[in-house]
Scaffold this active site. Structure first.
Site, mmCIF file in Angstrom:
data_model
loop_
_atom_site.group_PDB
_atom_site.id
_atom_site.type_symbol
_atom_site.label_atom_id
_atom_site.label_comp_id
_atom_site.label_asym_id
_atom_site.label_seq_id
_atom_site.Cartn_x
_atom_site.Cartn_y
_atom_site.Cartn_z
ATOM 1 N N GLU A 69 1.087 -1.323 0.495
ATOM 2 C CA GLU A 69 -0.392 0.022 0.141
ATOM 3 C C GLU A 69 0.895 1.135 0.225
ATOM 4 O O GLU A 69 1.820 1.315 0.442
ATOM 5 C CB GLU A 69 -1.272 0.085 1.433
ATOM 6 C CG GLU A 69 -1.691 0.730 1.194
ATOM 7 C CD GLU A 69 -1.728 2.122 2.218
ATOM 8 O OE1 GLU A 69 -1.555 3.512 1.107
ATOM 9 O OE2 GLU A 69 -1.732 2.442 2.971
ATOM 10 N N CYS A 100 -2.032 8.422 4.923
ATOM 11 C CA CYS A 100 -1.993 7.965 3.042
ATOM 12 C C CYS A 100 -3.510 8.687 3.061
ATOM 13 O O CYS A 100 -3.665 8.806 1.191
ATOM 14 C CB CYS A 100 -1.790 6.336 2.757
ATOM 15 S SG CYS A 100 -2.647 5.496 4.134
#
Length: 518
Positions: free
Chosen positions: A282, A316
Site C-alpha cells: 500500500e 495516506c
C-alpha cells in the site's frame, strides 16, 4: 462469534481524559524506552537510533538498536526452523493467539495510546483509534483465518473428489510505517502470523517504541519468539529483508518511491531461486474530494478540513486536492479560508488539537518548499496558525490558483496542505482525477443520486467516500487499499486479505478405485 469494531474512547468524559493524562505522565517517567533487536528470544542491545517527540525534538522517546546483516541472517535462520511447527498448529490455535493478543492490547490501551502521542505526535483521538484498529485487525483476522482454513467448495462429480486448501507461504518481511505505528504494523504482522507464516517486523525508524510494545504483546499471547522477530533500523534493514532469497513475502506500507523499489527488487528472479517473492503493498495516493454544485457546504467544509488537516494531513488517505464546481468555488474557498483561523495548532497531547506537528524536520522542510514553490509560481496561499515554537509544526495551508500539472497539485504532500481547483463539471473533475497515476481514496459531495452512481462507477480509487470525510477506514466496514500505483488493491481489514499470505493447493482424486490394498 460475530466481529464488532472496538469502541473508541469517549474523550468528552473527564475521567477518560484524566486516565490518559496519567498514562502519559507515567510514560514520561520511563523515557527513553530501550528497544532491542529481538531474535528467537534473545535481545541484543547497542542503542544507536533515537526516536524523538516531534513536538519537542529534544525529548528522546526510544533508543533503538539497529539490526545488522548478522541479525537479519539469525532471524531468518530461526524463522526457517520454527515456521513449520507454527504452521502445523492449525488456524484455530493461531487465531486464539491473536485473540489473546487483542485482549492484551485492550488492557494496555491507555499506555499504548500515550506512546503513540509521544512518539508520533498523534492527537489523543487519533492515537486511541490507532490502538482500536490494531485490536480490530487481530480479532477480524483471527475469525477470517479459521474460515479460510475450511478450504473452498468445489464441484464434486461422481467418482471424483476435489479439494482446495491453503498453506502459508513461509517467511514474511513486514515493513511498517510510522503514521499508524501500532495498527498497520499489527495488521500486516497478524495477517502473516495467523496464516502460519513467520514474520520479521522492520518498523519505521521514527516509531520503534510502538513496535516493541506490539511484539511484546504478541509474544506474551503465545507467538513463539523464533516466529516473530523485531528488527529496528532504517531503510537498509528493510532492503536486506526484501532481497533475501529465504523471504517468501513482503508486506509493505509506505511511500510510492520505496514501494516501487521493493517491487523491482522482489521481481528479480535468480537462477537459484525456488519461489517468487510475493508483495503486498500500500503506497499512498493524491486523494481528491469532488464537490458538486448542489453540495451541502455545511457538510463539505468541515469534512474537507478534517480530511486535509487532521493529524496534520499525515494519513495516506488524507485529502490534498479539492475539485469543486466553479459555480460554488468562491464560496467554498471563502469558507475554508475562514475555517483555517479556527484550527488549533498545538502539541499532540492537548485535547482538542486539530493540527499537531509533523513527524520530523525533513517533512517540515519539504512541505514548506512545496508551499513556497506554489506561491512563487503565482498561486494564492492562505495559512492558519503557525503553532508553538520548538517542534516540527506546519501551518494548515490552503492553496488556490495552482497549475493543475504542478507538483503541489499532483504529488502526495503528506502534510496539512490542500489545493483547491475550480472545475466546470463533475465530469471534468473525474477527468482530472483520472490523470493521476495513484488511486487510493477519494470523496464526493453531491445530493444527486445519479451523480453519485456515475462517479462511483467511473473513478479508479480503491475507497470512495460519499458525503463524509475520506479518512478513518474501519476494519470490516471499509476494507482499505488502493489501485494503480497506490498498491495492489489488497483491502486490509476486509474479506480476502489473508489470501495474500497463503498459496492455494488443489487435490483431485479418482475415487473409482480398482481393487484394494491388501
Amino acid at each position: 462469534m460475530t466481529f464488532a469494531n472496538e469502541p473508541i474512547l469517549e474523550l468528552r468524559r473527564a475521567w477518560v481524559r484524566d486516565g490518559l493524562r496519567d498514562a502519559l505522565t507515567a510514560l514520561d517517567r520511563e523515557l527513553p524506552l530501550d528497544v532491542p533487536v529481538l531474535v528467537d528470544g534473545d535481545a541484543r542491545r547497542a542503542p544507536s537510533l533515537d526516536s524523538t517527540d516531534p513536538g519537542r525534538p529534544d525529548r528522546v522517546v526510544a533508543r533503538a538498536t539497529v539490526a545488522t546483516a548478522r541479525d537479519v541472517e539469525a532471524a531468518i535462520a530461526a524463522a526457517r526452523r520454527a515456521q513449520p511447527d507454527w504452521a502445523a498448529r492449525g488456524a484455530r490455535e493461531r487465531a486464539d493467539v491473536l485473540v489473546r493478543a487483542a485482549a492484551l492490547l485492550r488492557d494496555r490501551r491507555p499506555q499504548l495510546t500515550a506512546l503513540a502521542v509521544r512518539e508520533c505526535a498523534k492527537p489523543w483521538a487519533e492515537a486511541d483509534a490507532d490502538v482500536c484498529e490494531a485490536i480490530d485487525f487481530l480479532e477480524y483476522y483471527a475469525r477470517d483465518a479459521v474460515a479460510l482454513d475450511q478450504g473452498e467448495d468445489l464441484l464434486q462429480p461422481p467418482g471424483e473428489r476435489n479439494a482446495m486448501t491453503y498453506r502459508p507461504r513461509g517467511i514474511a518481511a513486514v515493513i511498517a510505517p510510522w503514521n499508524f505505528p501500532i495498527a498497520i504494523a499489527c495488521g500486516m504482522t497478524a495477517g502473516a502470523l495467523v496464516t502460519g507464516n513467520a514474520a520479521l517486523l522492520k518498523p519505521a525508524e521514527q516509531s520503534p517504541g510502538c513496535a516493541l510494545e506490539l511484539v511484546r504483546a504478541l509474544h506474551e499471547a503465545g507467538v513463539p519468539p523464533a516466529v516473530l522477530a523485531l528488527l529496528p533500523g532504517e531503510g537498509d534493514v528493510g532492503a536486506a529483508l526484501v532481497r533475501h532469497p529465504a523471504v517468501h513475502l513482503v508486506a509493505f506500507t509506505g511511500s510510492s518511491a520505496v514501494g516501487r523499489e521493493i517491487l523491482r527488487e522482489a521481481g528479480t528472479v535468480r537462477d537459484e531461486d525456488l519461489h517468487l517473492t510475493h508483495v503486498v503493498a500500500e503506497m499512498g495516493g493524491k486523494n481528491c474530494i469532488i464537490v458538486d454544485a448542489d453540495a451541502d457546504l455545511d457538510d463539505a467544509v468541515p469534512a474537507i478540513a478534517y480530511s486535509a488537516f487532521g493529524f496534520a494531513g499525515q494519513k495516506c488517505s488524507a485529502c490534498s486536492r479539492v475539485l469543486v464546481h466553479e459555480g460554488i468555488a468562491d464560496t467554498l474557498v471563502e469558507r475554508l479560508g475562514g475555517l483555517l483561523g479556527t484550527l488549533v495548532v498545538d502539541q499532540a497531547e492537548r485535547f482538542g488539537v486539530d493540527v499537531p506537528p509533523v513527524i520530523e524536520a525533513a517533512s517540515q522542510e519539504r512541505l514548506e518548499r512545496h508551499v513556497a514553490a506554489a506561491a512563487q509560481a503565482g498561486a494564492t496561499v492562505r495559512r492558519g496558525a503557525a503553532g508553538p515554537g520548538g517542534g516540527w509544526f506546519v501551518a494548515p495551508t490552503l492553496i488556490t490558483g495552482a497549475d493543475p500539472m504542478s507538483p503541489v497539485a499532483r504529488e502526495e504532500l503528506f502534510g496539512p496542505v490542500v489545493v483547491v481547483e475550480a472545475v466546470p463539471s463533475v465530469d471534468a473533475a473525474c477527468d482530472a482525477l483520472d490523470t493521476l497515476p495513484v488511486a487510493l481514496t477519494g470523496g464526493l459531495f453531491s445530493r444527486n443520486p445519479d451523480v453519485v452512481r456515475r462517479v462511483s462507477a467511473r473513478v479508479p480509487v480503491g475507497n470512495l467516500y460519499v458525503n463524509r470525510h475520506i479518512t478513518g477506514a474501519m476494519v470490516g466496514r471499509q476494507p482499505f487499499g488502493g489501485n494503480r500505483l497506490s498498491g495492489a488493491g489488497t483491502k486490509a481489514g476486509g474479506p480476502g486479505y489473508l489470501r495474500h499470505f497463503v498459496e492455494s493447493y488443489v487435490v483431485c482424486e479418482n475415487t473409482m478405485r480398482h481393487g484394494l490394498v491388501v
